[in-house]
Design a protein around this motif. Structure first.
Motif, PDB file in Angstrom:
ATOM      1  N   UNK A  41       2.324 -11.366  -4.194  1.00 42.61           N
ATOM      2  CA  UNK A  41       2.952 -12.112  -3.089  1.00 42.61           C
ATOM      3  C   UNK A  41       4.051 -13.078  -3.525  1.00 42.61           C
ATOM      4  N   UNK A  42       3.894 -13.757  -4.660  1.00 43.86           N
ATOM      5  CA  UNK A  42       4.910 -14.723  -5.085  1.00 43.86           C
ATOM      6  C   UNK A  42       6.152 -14.051  -5.649  1.00 43.86           C
ATOM      7  N   UNK A  43       6.086 -12.762  -5.953  1.00 44.74           N
ATOM      8  CA  UNK A  43       7.253 -12.024  -6.439  1.00 44.74           C
ATOM      9  C   UNK A  43       7.882 -11.183  -5.336  1.00 44.74           C
ATOM     10  N   UNK A  44       7.235 -11.134  -4.194  1.00 47.48           N
ATOM     11  CA  UNK A  44       7.684 -10.315  -3.074  1.00 47.48           C
ATOM     12  C   UNK A  44       8.905 -10.963  -2.434  1.00 47.48           C
ATOM     13  N   UNK A  45       9.918 -10.173  -2.070  1.00 45.65           N
ATOM     14  CA  UNK A  45      11.125 -10.762  -1.471  1.00 45.65           C
ATOM     15  C   UNK A  45      10.826 -11.459  -0.140  1.00 45.65           C
ATOM     16  N   UNK A  46      11.500 -12.550   0.077  1.00 42.42           N
ATOM     17  CA  UNK A  46      11.348 -13.268   1.343  1.00 42.42           C
ATOM     18  C   UNK A  46      12.013 -12.485   2.461  1.00 42.42           C
ATOM     19  N   UNK A  47      11.625 -12.735   3.726  1.00 37.18           N
ATOM     20  CA  UNK A  47      12.260 -12.037   4.857  1.00 37.18           C
ATOM     21  C   UNK A  47      13.782 -12.218   4.876  1.00 37.18           C
ATOM     22  N   UNK A  76       0.841  -1.206   0.000  1.00 39.63           N
ATOM     23  CA  UNK A  76       0.000   0.000   0.000  1.00 39.63           C
ATOM     24  C   UNK A  76       0.868   1.245   0.000  1.00 39.63           C
ATOM     25  N   UNK A  77       1.943   1.247   0.778  1.00 42.55           N
ATOM     26  CA  UNK A  77       2.860   2.385   0.799  1.00 42.55           C
ATOM     27  C   UNK A  77       3.479   2.607  -0.575  1.00 42.55           C
ATOM     28  N   UNK A  78       3.919   1.538  -1.214  1.00 38.51           N
ATOM     29  CA  UNK A  78       4.526   1.670  -2.543  1.00 38.51           C
ATOM     30  C   UNK A  78       3.528   2.230  -3.555  1.00 38.51           C
ATOM     31  N   UNK A  79       2.285   1.772  -3.508  1.00 37.58           N
ATOM     32  CA  UNK A  79       1.267   2.259  -4.444  1.00 37.58           C
ATOM     33  C   UNK A  79       1.011   3.742  -4.206  1.00 37.58           C
ATOM     34  N   UNK A  80       0.868   4.143  -2.940  1.00 34.08           N
ATOM     35  CA  UNK A  80       0.618   5.544  -2.611  1.00 34.08           C
ATOM     36  C   UNK A  80       1.788   6.423  -3.060  1.00 34.08           C
ATOM     37  N   UNK A  81       3.003   5.898  -2.960  1.00 34.81           N
ATOM     38  CA  UNK A  81       4.192   6.665  -3.344  1.00 34.81           C
ATOM     39  C   UNK A  81       4.429   6.677  -4.844  1.00 34.81           C
ATOM     40  N   UNK A  82       3.534   6.037  -5.610  1.00 33.54           N
ATOM     41  CA  UNK A  82       3.607   6.141  -7.057  1.00 33.54           C
ATOM     42  C   UNK A  82       4.261   4.991  -7.791  1.00 33.54           C
ATOM     43  N   UNK A  84       2.261   1.549 -12.693  1.00 34.68           N
ATOM     44  CA  UNK A  84       1.289   0.507 -13.056  1.00 34.68           C
ATOM     45  C   UNK A  84       1.912  -0.566 -13.928  1.00 34.68           C
ATOM     46  N   UNK A  85       2.893  -0.206 -14.707  1.00 33.51           N
ATOM     47  CA  UNK A  85       3.531  -1.170 -15.606  1.00 33.51           C
ATOM     48  C   UNK A  85       4.360  -2.211 -14.852  1.00 33.51           C
ATOM     49  N   UNK A  86       4.594  -1.988 -13.547  1.00 30.91           N
ATOM     50  CA  UNK A  86       5.404  -2.913 -12.747  1.00 30.91           C
ATOM     51  C   UNK A  86       4.623  -3.490 -11.568  1.00 30.91           C
ATOM     52  N   UNK A  87       3.292  -3.593 -11.689  1.00 24.99           N
ATOM     53  CA  UNK A  87       2.478  -4.131 -10.600  1.00 24.99           C
ATOM     54  C   UNK A  87       2.792  -5.592 -10.305  1.00 24.99           C
ATOM     55  N   UNK A  88       3.281  -6.323 -11.296  1.00 30.63           N
ATOM     56  CA  UNK A  88       3.614  -7.728 -11.071  1.00 30.63           C
ATOM     57  C   UNK A  88       4.687  -7.897 -10.004  1.00 30.63           C
ATOM     58  N   UNK A  89       5.495  -6.869  -9.758  1.00 29.04           N
ATOM     59  CA  UNK A  89       6.519  -6.919  -8.707  1.00 29.04           C
ATOM     60  C   UNK A  89       5.913  -6.921  -7.311  1.00 29.04           C
ATOM     61  N   UNK A  90       4.664  -6.510  -7.200  1.00 21.94           N
ATOM     62  CA  UNK A  90       4.016  -6.394  -5.892  1.00 21.94           C
ATOM     63  C   UNK A  90       3.185  -7.618  -5.517  1.00 21.94           C
TER      64      UNK A  90
END
Length: 54
Positions: free
Chosen positions: A41-47, A24-30, A33-39
């Protein structure tokens, strides 16, 4: 839909609360849209990946 997103996070080893707050923070900060696939869950970095970068 939210329950599905949370369960997808869990299945991919991503902590749901931290994930949603960050996305949500990343979306609000702009995040472009062309890189939404990075957000997704399966593309999200592990802890462990996040710790290695810090």
């Amino acid at each position: 839909m939210l329950a599905s997103l949370i369960e997808t996070c869990k299945l991919n080893g991503v902590e749901p609360h931290a994930y949603l707050a960050d996305v949500i923070t990343r979306i609000v900060e702009g995040h472009p849209n062309s890189r939404l696939d990075e957000l997704l869950p399966w593309a999200y970095p592990s802890p462990s990946a996040l710790t290695a970068v810090a």
